[in-house]
Enzyme design. Structure first.
Site, PDB file in Angstrom:
ATOM      1  N   GLU A  73     -29.449 -56.932  30.000  1.00 57.98           N
ATOM      2  CA  GLU A  73     -28.086 -57.253  29.582  1.00 57.98           C
ATOM      3  C   GLU A  73     -27.799 -58.748  29.629  1.00 57.98           C
ATOM      4  OE1 GLU A  73     -25.504 -53.642  31.077  1.00 57.98           O
ATOM      5  OE2 GLU A  73     -24.356 -55.494  31.213  1.00 57.98           O
ATOM      6  N   ASP A  74     -28.333 -59.421  30.640  1.00 60.25           N
ATOM      7  CA  ASP A  74     -27.936 -60.815  30.869  1.00 60.25           C
ATOM      8  C   ASP A  74     -28.880 -61.847  30.265  1.00 60.25           C
ATOM      9  OD1 ASP A  74     -25.844 -59.744  32.166  1.00 60.25           O
ATOM     10  OD2 ASP A  74     -26.411 -60.411  34.175  1.00 60.25           O
TER      11      ASP A  74
END
Ligand code: ZN
Length: 196
Positions: A73-74
């Protein structure tokens, strides 16, 4: 060529995998910071989530997935984003599956993602439920101790309430973790009430 590891236990000692995942997360999150005023290194968050699971009897694949849970996600805007395929190749399909279960679809608007988390929580695997609960515990601690910049009181109260609604669908797998969530939720609400 060797085939990819399907499960952790068959290929290497649990502590080796855990440490490998910690190093992997440290590299992916090297330039990432938490949103709070303290601007802590992001990796502190995933280490905390993994520690909560390790000290509350969660299985090794959940602990490894905890270390990796925000790497996909990051890193989406990084020059070399981490993918679920990378995680599967390095840590096996089981861990990659847990990471996939706890990752939001970032193409959806934030409010939709938050509503989906509440609705989908009860359908997750036991490992993913424990990981998500530990994630919420870490985030609630941060909301009370070092809230994201620009989050006013109402927004933080709303966040804690939402985390409680997600957690309601994650309970029942690990009673020790359920109890820790309840205590953390109470502490966060009390801290916010004391501020008001
Ligand atoms: Zn997280």
């Amino acid at each position: 060529m060797d085939s990819l590891p399907l499960s952790l236990a068959a290929t290497e000692a649990p502590l080796g995998v855990v440490m490998r995942a910690a190093v992997f997360a440290g590299r992916v999150h090297a330039s990432h910071r938490r949103k709070g005023d303290a601007q802590e290194p992001y990796v502190n968050h995933v280490l905390e989530v993994a520690e909560i699971l390790a000290t509350h009897g969660a299985p090794v694949p959940a602990i490894v997935a905890a270390l990796l849970h925000d790497t996909v996600e990051d890193s989406d805007t990084d020059p070399e984003p981490t993918t679920l395929a990378h995680i599967a190749a390095a840590f096996g399909e089981e861990v990659a599956g847990i990471v996939a279960e706890v990752s939001d679809d970032k193409s959806l608007p934030k409010e939709t993602r938050k509503a989906l988390q509440v609705r989908q929580a009860p359908k997750k695997s036991d490992a993913a439920k424990q990981l998500k609960l530990a994630d919420k515990i870490s985030n609630l601690r941060a909301i009370a101790a070092s809230p994201p910049r620009g989050w006013d009181h109402a927004r933080r109260v709303e966040y804690v309430g939402w985390a409680g609604r997600v957690a309601a669908g994650l309970r029942g797998v690990n009673p020790a973790l359920d109890a820790l969530f309840d205590a953390t939720y109470r502490d966060a609400m009390a801290a916010l009430a004391a501020e008001a």
